[in-house]
Design an enzyme around this catalytic site. Structure first.
Site, PDB file in Angstrom:
ATOM      1  N   TYR A  69       0.820  -1.218   0.000  1.00  0.00           N
ATOM      2  CA  TYR A  69       0.000   0.000   0.000  1.00  0.00           C
ATOM      3  C   TYR A  69       0.847   1.259   0.000  1.00  0.00           C
ATOM      4  CZ  TYR A  69      -4.382  -2.224  -0.360  1.00  0.00           C
ATOM      5  OH  TYR A  69      -5.430  -2.925  -0.887  1.00  0.00           O
ATOM      6  N   HIS A 121     -15.144   1.748  -2.728  1.00  0.00           N
ATOM      7  CA  HIS A 121     -14.134   0.871  -2.125  1.00  0.00           C
ATOM      8  C   HIS A 121     -13.164   1.639  -1.222  1.00  0.00           C
ATOM      9  CE1 HIS A 121     -14.814  -2.359  -5.468  1.00  0.00           C
ATOM     10  NE2 HIS A 121     -15.735  -2.376  -4.531  1.00  0.00           N
ATOM     11  N   CYS A 132      -9.541   0.586  17.479  1.00  0.00           N
ATOM     12  CA  CYS A 132     -10.457   1.633  17.973  1.00  0.00           C
ATOM     13  C   CYS A 132     -11.106   2.373  16.797  1.00  0.00           C
ATOM     14  CB  CYS A 132      -9.724   2.586  18.925  1.00  0.00           C
ATOM     15  SG  CYS A 132      -8.690   3.823  18.124  1.00  0.00           S
ATOM     16  N   ASN A 214     -14.824   0.732 -22.782  1.00  0.00           N
ATOM     17  CA  ASN A 214     -13.704  -0.095 -22.334  1.00  0.00           C
ATOM     18  C   ASN A 214     -12.770  -0.336 -23.504  1.00  0.00           C
ATOM     19  OD1 ASN A 214     -12.089  -2.414 -21.275  1.00  0.00           O
ATOM     20  ND2 ASN A 214     -13.599  -2.342 -19.620  1.00  0.00           N
ATOM     21  N   ALA A 232     -10.612   5.304 -22.547  1.00  0.00           N
ATOM     22  CA  ALA A 232     -11.537   6.217 -21.864  1.00  0.00           C
ATOM     23  C   ALA A 232     -11.073   7.662 -22.005  1.00  0.00           C
ATOM     24  CB  ALA A 232     -11.635   5.839 -20.387  1.00  0.00           C
TER      25      ALA A 232
HETATM   26  P1  NAD Z   1      -9.689  -4.277 -13.480  1.00  0.00           P
HETATM   27  O1  NAD Z   1      -8.237  -4.097 -13.301  1.00  0.00           O
HETATM   28  O2  NAD Z   1     -10.281  -5.596 -13.177  1.00  0.00           O
HETATM   29  O3  NAD Z   1     -10.095  -3.958 -14.987  1.00  0.00           O
HETATM   30  C1  NAD Z   1      -9.696  -2.803 -15.662  1.00  0.00           C
HETATM   31  C2  NAD Z   1     -10.526  -2.676 -16.936  1.00  0.00           C
HETATM   32  O4  NAD Z   1     -10.167  -1.460 -17.564  1.00  0.00           O
HETATM   33  C3  NAD Z   1     -10.282  -3.791 -17.969  1.00  0.00           C
HETATM   34  O5  NAD Z   1     -11.539  -4.248 -18.419  1.00  0.00           O
HETATM   35  C4  NAD Z   1      -9.533  -3.079 -19.110  1.00  0.00           C
HETATM   36  O6  NAD Z   1      -9.885  -3.582 -20.373  1.00  0.00           O
HETATM   37  C5  NAD Z   1     -10.013  -1.657 -18.951  1.00  0.00           C
HETATM   38  N1  NAD Z   1      -9.070  -0.645 -19.418  1.00  0.00           N
HETATM   39  C6  NAD Z   1      -7.709  -0.628 -19.307  1.00  0.00           C
HETATM   40  N2  NAD Z   1      -7.213   0.509 -19.796  1.00  0.00           N
HETATM   41  C7  NAD Z   1      -8.275   1.241 -20.241  1.00  0.00           C
HETATM   42  C8  NAD Z   1      -8.401   2.516 -20.857  1.00  0.00           C
HETATM   43  N3  NAD Z   1      -7.353   3.287 -21.118  1.00  0.00           N
HETATM   44  N4  NAD Z   1      -9.657   2.954 -21.171  1.00  0.00           N
HETATM   45  C9  NAD Z   1     -10.743   2.187 -20.911  1.00  0.00           C
HETATM   46  N5  NAD Z   1     -10.679   0.973 -20.346  1.00  0.00           N
HETATM   47  C10 NAD Z   1      -9.462   0.504 -20.009  1.00  0.00           C
HETATM   48  O7  NAD Z   1     -10.390  -3.121 -12.663  1.00  0.00           O
HETATM   49  P2  NAD Z   1     -11.783  -3.023 -11.894  1.00  0.00           P
HETATM   50  O8  NAD Z   1     -12.876  -3.572 -12.729  1.00  0.00           O
HETATM   51  O9  NAD Z   1     -11.872  -1.632 -11.426  1.00  0.00           O
HETATM   52  O10 NAD Z   1     -11.633  -4.003 -10.629  1.00  0.00           O
HETATM   53  C11 NAD Z   1     -10.473  -4.018  -9.833  1.00  0.00           C
HETATM   54  C12 NAD Z   1     -10.671  -3.738  -8.343  1.00  0.00           C
HETATM   55  O11 NAD Z   1      -9.415  -3.339  -7.839  1.00  0.00           O
HETATM   56  C13 NAD Z   1     -11.597  -2.599  -8.045  1.00  0.00           C
HETATM   57  O12 NAD Z   1     -12.501  -3.057  -7.111  1.00  0.00           O
HETATM   58  C14 NAD Z   1     -10.737  -1.468  -7.461  1.00  0.00           C
HETATM   59  O13 NAD Z   1     -11.147  -1.129  -6.150  1.00  0.00           O
HETATM   60  C15 NAD Z   1      -9.360  -2.024  -7.342  1.00  0.00           C
HETATM   61  N6  NAD Z   1      -8.314  -1.255  -8.074  1.00  0.00           N
HETATM   62  C16 NAD Z   1      -8.282   0.114  -8.008  1.00  0.00           C
HETATM   63  C17 NAD Z   1      -7.314   0.824  -8.708  1.00  0.00           C
HETATM   64  C18 NAD Z   1      -7.308   2.330  -8.645  1.00  0.00           C
HETATM   65  O14 NAD Z   1      -7.760   2.909  -7.669  1.00  0.00           O
HETATM   66  N7  NAD Z   1      -6.804   3.016  -9.696  1.00  0.00           N
HETATM   67  C19 NAD Z   1      -6.374   0.153  -9.483  1.00  0.00           C
HETATM   68  C20 NAD Z   1      -6.412  -1.247  -9.517  1.00  0.00           C
HETATM   69  C21 NAD Z   1      -7.414  -1.920  -8.827  1.00  0.00           C
HETATM   70 ZN    ZN Z   2      -6.649   2.895  17.720  1.00  0.00          ZN
END
Ligand code: NAD
Ligand code: ZN
Length: 248
Positions: A69, A121, A132, A214, A232
């Site tokens: 993290y 999330h 706490c 996507n 996007a």
């Molecule tokens: P995922 O990683 O499973 O999927 C990403 C999707 O984005 C894919 O379908 C891919 O084809 C598409 N993609 C990639 N580049 C793109 C672009 N330039 N334009 C459009 N589409 C594009 O992500 P998810 O569905 O969000 O699930 C992953 C989980 O992990 C989530 O619950 C999230 O909380 C977490 N996560 C968050 C982050 C962040 O905060 N940036 C990053 C990774 C994972």
């Molecule tokens: Zn505490």
């Protein structure tokens, strides 16, 4: 139909919409340099994020999970919102009734100016005590095993991990909002993580027109009214350019 014709139709939909709800995933931040989880670049050291972003991993190896993290916090701090984030903030300002629900924890939507935003999330920039009630926003550098200033126990990232329930109230609120939409957009999400992956179905059941944006097709693509394939950060600015401003 060509992509351009679809794009024009989605634009007309947004112009005539009553309430737009948008769901975003990691793909929206990919062009900012934030790795998605499913792509190859999602790997950290030799670990898969899905194996670290879980409560049992934190219990067994808190220092490893915190290292992951702290690496993500540092990485995201050096990234900027991209044209997709900016376009969604513009869309919010142009429409009378709008909500952005994000699965992302990177905070980039807020940095781009989105305010009608639900981070379902949680956020990399929230930390909370494992014992706490202490919780805070923290953009600074954290130790490997950060301690709670109140009780001295271990802090954890304020994100929802795989296998954890959503923050109380958030799912109920999201369901109510998605059910009320007449246009629903699903952007940059692999549609594999529940419950968000089913939101399009809920929207559809309540009469919304559904749109997916996507890079690649997803398991939901075939059920969408419109599917726009591409980046996007390229499609969204085109969608919002020239949109009627109906915010007043
Ligand atoms: P995922 O990683 O499973 O999927 C990403 C999707 O984005 C894919 O379908 C891919 O084809 C598409 N993609 C990639 N580049 C793109 C672009 N330039 N334009 C459009 N589409 C594009 O992500 P998810 O569905 O969000 O699930 C992953 C989980 O992990 C989530 O619950 C999230 O909380 C977490 N996560 C968050 C982050 C962040 O905060 N940036 C990053 C990774 C994972
Ligand atoms: Zn505490």
């Amino acid at each position: 139909m060509t992509m351009q014709a679809d794009l024009e139709m989605v634009k007309a939909l947004l112009d005539g919409s009553r309430k737009v709800v948008v769901l975003t995933g990691a793909g929206v931040s990919a062009e900012s340099g934030v790795p998605t989880f499913r792509g190859r670049e999602g790997l950290w050291k030799t670990y898969r994020p899905e194996d670290l972003a879980r409560p049992d991993a934190f219990e067994a190896h808190p220092e490893l999970v915190w290292e992951f993290y702290n690496w993500r916090r540092k990485l995201v701090a050096e990234c900027e919102p991209n044209p997709a984030h900016v376009a969604l903030a513009e869309l919010e300002r142009a429409l009378p009734n709008f909500l952005l629900i994000t699965q992302n924890v990177d905070g980039l939507h807020a940095r781009a100016g989105s305010r009608k935003l639900m981070e379902m999330h949680g956020s990399l920039w929230q930390v909370k005590c494992t014992v706490c009630t202490h919780a805070r926003e923290d953009f600074g550098e954290l130790e490997d095993l950060p301690e709670c200033p109140v009780c001295g126990h271990l802090l954890r990232p304020g994100v929802v991990w795989f296998g954890e329930p959503l923050i109380p109230g958030v799912l109920k609120l999201a369901i109510a909002q998605v059910s009320d939409a007449d246009v629903f957009l699903s952007i940059g999400t692999s549609s594999l993580v529940q419950p968000a992956a089913s939101f399009y179905q809920l929207a559809k059941d309540h009469g919304a027109v559904t749109v997916e944006i996507n890079l690649d097709p997803t398991p939901n693509t075939g059920f969408m009214d419109f599917a726009l394939h591409g980046k996007a950060g390229e499609i969204l600015p085109e969608l919002v350019t020239g949109l009627k401003d109906r915010a007043t």
